[in-house]
Design a protein around this motif. Structure first.
Motif, PDB file in Angstrom:
ATOM      1  N   HIS A 102      -9.414  -9.458 -24.296  1.00  0.00           N
ATOM      2  CA  HIS A 102     -10.514  -8.580 -24.680  1.00  0.00           C
ATOM      3  C   HIS A 102     -10.537  -7.293 -23.869  1.00  0.00           C
ATOM      4  CE1 HIS A 102     -11.713 -12.278 -26.700  1.00  0.00           C
ATOM      5  NE2 HIS A 102     -12.424 -11.511 -27.474  1.00  0.00           N
ATOM      6  N   VAL A 103     -10.053  -7.362 -22.642  1.00  0.00           N
ATOM      7  CA  VAL A 103      -9.905  -6.128 -21.857  1.00  0.00           C
ATOM      8  C   VAL A 103      -8.899  -5.199 -22.535  1.00  0.00           C
ATOM      9  CG1 VAL A 103      -9.069  -5.186 -19.673  1.00  0.00           C
ATOM     10  CG2 VAL A 103     -10.602  -7.170 -19.675  1.00  0.00           C
ATOM     11  N   ILE A 104      -7.798  -5.756 -23.019  1.00  0.00           N
ATOM     12  CA  ILE A 104      -6.790  -4.944 -23.703  1.00  0.00           C
ATOM     13  C   ILE A 104      -7.380  -4.303 -24.954  1.00  0.00           C
ATOM     14  CG2 ILE A 104      -4.615  -5.054 -24.996  1.00  0.00           C
ATOM     15  CD1 ILE A 104      -3.785  -7.312 -23.028  1.00  0.00           C
ATOM     16  N   HIS A 105      -8.120  -5.105 -25.755  1.00  0.00           N
ATOM     17  CA  HIS A 105      -8.766  -4.549 -26.953  1.00  0.00           C
ATOM     18  C   HIS A 105      -9.632  -3.345 -26.591  1.00  0.00           C
ATOM     19  CE1 HIS A 105      -7.545  -7.373 -29.993  1.00  0.00           C
ATOM     20  NE2 HIS A 105      -8.090  -8.412 -29.406  1.00  0.00           N
ATOM     21  N   ARG A 106     -10.414  -3.492 -25.553  1.00  0.00           N
ATOM     22  CA  ARG A 106     -11.400  -2.461 -25.223  1.00  0.00           C
ATOM     23  C   ARG A 106     -10.775  -1.249 -24.532  1.00  0.00           C
ATOM     24  NH1 ARG A 106     -16.833  -1.810 -25.144  1.00  0.00           N
ATOM     25  NH2 ARG A 106     -17.756  -0.600 -23.432  1.00  0.00           N
ATOM     26  N   GLU A 107      -9.809  -1.476 -23.654  1.00  0.00           N
ATOM     27  CA  GLU A 107      -9.225  -0.349 -22.925  1.00  0.00           C
ATOM     28  C   GLU A 107      -8.290   0.491 -23.777  1.00  0.00           C
ATOM     29  OE1 GLU A 107      -7.423  -1.831 -19.369  1.00  0.00           O
ATOM     30  OE2 GLU A 107      -9.324  -1.852 -18.256  1.00  0.00           O
ATOM     31  N   ARG A 129     -13.802  -0.449 -19.196  1.00  0.00           N
ATOM     32  CA  ARG A 129     -14.002   0.928 -19.659  1.00  0.00           C
ATOM     33  C   ARG A 129     -13.265   1.121 -20.980  1.00  0.00           C
ATOM     34  NH1 ARG A 129     -11.884   4.892 -15.456  1.00  0.00           N
ATOM     35  NH2 ARG A 129     -12.702   6.383 -16.975  1.00  0.00           N
ATOM     36  N   PRO A 130     -13.889   1.752 -21.947  1.00  0.00           N
ATOM     37  CA  PRO A 130     -13.246   1.916 -23.264  1.00  0.00           C
ATOM     38  C   PRO A 130     -12.268   3.085 -23.300  1.00  0.00           C
ATOM     39  CG  PRO A 130     -15.447   2.854 -23.311  1.00  0.00           C
ATOM     40  CD  PRO A 130     -15.283   2.236 -21.944  1.00  0.00           C
ATOM     41  N   GLY A 131     -11.149   2.866 -23.992  1.00  0.00           N
ATOM     42  CA  GLY A 131     -10.239   3.952 -24.320  1.00  0.00           C
ATOM     43  C   GLY A 131      -9.552   4.615 -23.155  1.00  0.00           C
ATOM     44  N   VAL A 132      -9.193   3.842 -22.112  1.00  0.00           N
ATOM     45  CA  VAL A 132      -8.580   4.454 -20.934  1.00  0.00           C
ATOM     46  C   VAL A 132      -7.113   4.052 -20.789  1.00  0.00           C
ATOM     47  CG1 VAL A 132     -10.758   4.601 -19.681  1.00  0.00           C
ATOM     48  CG2 VAL A 132      -9.351   2.530 -19.475  1.00  0.00           C
ATOM     49  N   SER A 133      -6.579   3.290 -21.742  1.00  0.00           N
ATOM     50  CA  SER A 133      -5.215   2.786 -21.596  1.00  0.00           C
ATOM     51  C   SER A 133      -4.316   3.378 -22.688  1.00  0.00           C
ATOM     52  CB  SER A 133      -5.244   1.246 -21.671  1.00  0.00           C
ATOM     53  OG  SER A 133      -3.956   0.708 -21.477  1.00  0.00           O
ATOM     54  N   GLY A 164     -15.547  -7.605 -31.345  1.00  0.00           N
ATOM     55  CA  GLY A 164     -16.471  -8.223 -30.402  1.00  0.00           C
ATOM     56  C   GLY A 164     -16.283  -7.727 -28.982  1.00  0.00           C
ATOM     57  N   ALA A 165     -15.065  -7.273 -28.664  1.00  0.00           N
ATOM     58  CA  ALA A 165     -14.789  -6.731 -27.332  1.00  0.00           C
ATOM     59  C   ALA A 165     -15.195  -5.269 -27.210  1.00  0.00           C
ATOM     60  CB  ALA A 165     -13.294  -6.874 -27.020  1.00  0.00           C
ATOM     61  N   GLY A 166     -15.631  -4.675 -28.325  1.00  0.00           N
ATOM     62  CA  GLY A 166     -15.957  -3.254 -28.302  1.00  0.00           C
ATOM     63  C   GLY A 166     -14.731  -2.384 -28.428  1.00  0.00           C
ATOM     64  N   GLY A 167     -13.712  -2.891 -29.141  1.00  0.00           N
ATOM     65  CA  GLY A 167     -12.504  -2.105 -29.367  1.00  0.00           C
ATOM     66  C   GLY A 167     -12.660  -1.159 -30.545  1.00  0.00           C
ATOM     67  N   CYS A 168     -11.834  -0.137 -30.559  1.00  0.00           N
ATOM     68  CA  CYS A 168     -11.753   0.767 -31.713  1.00  0.00           C
ATOM     69  C   CYS A 168     -10.696   0.176 -32.642  1.00  0.00           C
ATOM     70  CB  CYS A 168     -11.372   2.173 -31.273  1.00  0.00           C
ATOM     71  SG  CYS A 168     -11.310   3.360 -32.642  1.00  0.00           S
ATOM     72  N   VAL A 169     -11.134  -0.640 -33.594  1.00  0.00           N
ATOM     73  CA  VAL A 169     -10.231  -1.451 -34.402  1.00  0.00           C
ATOM     74  C   VAL A 169      -9.706  -0.652 -35.587  1.00  0.00           C
ATOM     75  CG1 VAL A 169     -10.017  -3.569 -35.744  1.00  0.00           C
ATOM     76  CG2 VAL A 169     -11.498  -3.521 -33.734  1.00  0.00           C
ATOM     77  N   VAL A 170      -8.400  -0.775 -35.815  1.00  0.00           N
ATOM     78  CA  VAL A 170      -7.771  -0.214 -37.016  1.00  0.00           C
ATOM     79  C   VAL A 170      -7.270  -1.386 -37.851  1.00  0.00           C
ATOM     80  CG1 VAL A 170      -6.059   1.379 -37.959  1.00  0.00           C
ATOM     81  CG2 VAL A 170      -7.031   1.788 -35.674  1.00  0.00           C
ATOM     82  N   SER A 171      -7.761  -1.491 -39.077  1.00  0.00           N
ATOM     83  CA  SER A 171      -7.442  -2.620 -39.946  1.00  0.00           C
ATOM     84  C   SER A 171      -6.850  -2.124 -41.254  1.00  0.00           C
ATOM     85  CB  SER A 171      -8.709  -3.435 -40.234  1.00  0.00           C
ATOM     86  OG  SER A 171      -8.501  -4.382 -41.263  1.00  0.00           O
ATOM     87  N   GLU A 172      -6.084  -3.019 -41.917  1.00  0.00           N
ATOM     88  CA  GLU A 172      -5.719  -2.746 -43.301  1.00  0.00           C
ATOM     89  C   GLU A 172      -6.993  -2.778 -44.139  1.00  0.00           C
ATOM     90  OE1 GLU A 172      -5.550  -7.108 -42.523  1.00  0.00           O
ATOM     91  OE2 GLU A 172      -4.786  -5.306 -41.538  1.00  0.00           O
TER      92      GLU A 172
END
Length: 262
Positions: A135-140, A73-77, A167-175
């Motif tokens: 990848h679970v951590i990225h996505r959650e 599930r995305p964004g639950v952690s 690729g995991a469907g994370g909300c990525v924050v990059s420089e």
């Protein structure tokens, strides 16, 4: 032929750089993920160096490198997460500054990495994560931080967390770096430029996790369409084939002498 495929930063240390140059002179070709340094290596005697993008390494419920059928599930952690290491190097300073700032400002940040390394900076970390748990951590996480090392003179250099997180469907924050929009669709990755900027972006996402839904989907589709390890291996095979064809192509036949005039 004998080839070297090297995907860690070459300038981690003088010993590593020296090893890369020495070995590179003994093989038929070298393949690296540091674009734009070919001229530097040529001047040091390595004439057959090629760039290959480091693709997404994903291990899900359908096996290594196959798009997973089930996703966390995305964004639950946590509001933000960072997975990685830290070295006593000036290349790591921007990364450390961002993480320390977020912690000092009370952001709900989870760091995953070697505890002894992070303890030297008074940062408490969880054990390192790899494969499917990573990848679970990225996505959650509501936001997952890429935070690449500084790599002066290297084009398109970014941490593996950029592609793995996307690729995991994370909300990525990059420089922000030149060429980010060549790797992933415009807007699919959030960008920040300094510690306060990272805090602003993370807090905005944490307050409204749903705002990142389309970014997660767009980044994930781009990675699985163009940036997997399968894509990297196919590129490697193509470059090796071209290199072998060029190196072993027989010389053209000698033309016959012109006829002698009678």
């Amino acid at each position: 032929g004998l080839y070297m495929w090297f995907w860690d930063p070459i300038d981690y240390s003088e010993d590593r750089r020296r090893w890369f140059v020495d070995v590179g002179k003994t093989v038929d070709g070298s393949f690296v993920n540091e674009k734009g340094r070919e001229g530097e290596w040529y001047r040091l005697g390595l004439s057959n160096v090629h760039y290959i993008e480091e693709g997404c390494m994903h291990l899900g419920d359908r096996g290594m490198g196959r798009r997973p059928g089930r996703l966390a599930r995305p964004g639950v952690s946590h509001d933000a997460s960072f997975q990685g290491t830290v070295y006593p190097s000036p290349f790591d300073l921007p990364r450390v500054q961002v993480l320390v700032h977020l912690i000092d400002r009370g952001v709900d940040l989870a760091v995953y990495g070697p505890p002894a390394e992070w303890a030297q900076l008074n940062i408490t970390s969880r054990p390192p994560s790899y494969g499917a748990p990573s990848h679970v951590i990225h996505r959650e996480s509501k936001a997952t931080l890429s935070l690449s090392r500084l790599q002066p003179g290297t084009e398109l250099y970014r941490s593996e967390r950029l592609m793995d997180g996307a690729g995991a469907g994370g909300c990525v924050v990059s420089e922000a770096f030149p060429g980010l929009d060549l790797l992933l669709p415009v807007g699919s990755v959030l960008v920040a430029n300094d510690p306060p900027d990272y805090e602003r972006v993370v807090r905005a996402v944490a307050a409204d996790p749903g705002s990142c839904a389309w970014r997660r989907q767009a980044a994930m589709e781009a990675v699985w369409g163009y940036h997997t390890w399968q894509d990297s291996v196919l590129r490697w095979l193509s470059l090796v084939r071209e290199s072998r064809d060029f190196a072993f192509r027989p010389p053209p036949p000698t033309p016959p002498p012109p006829p002698t005039k009678q």
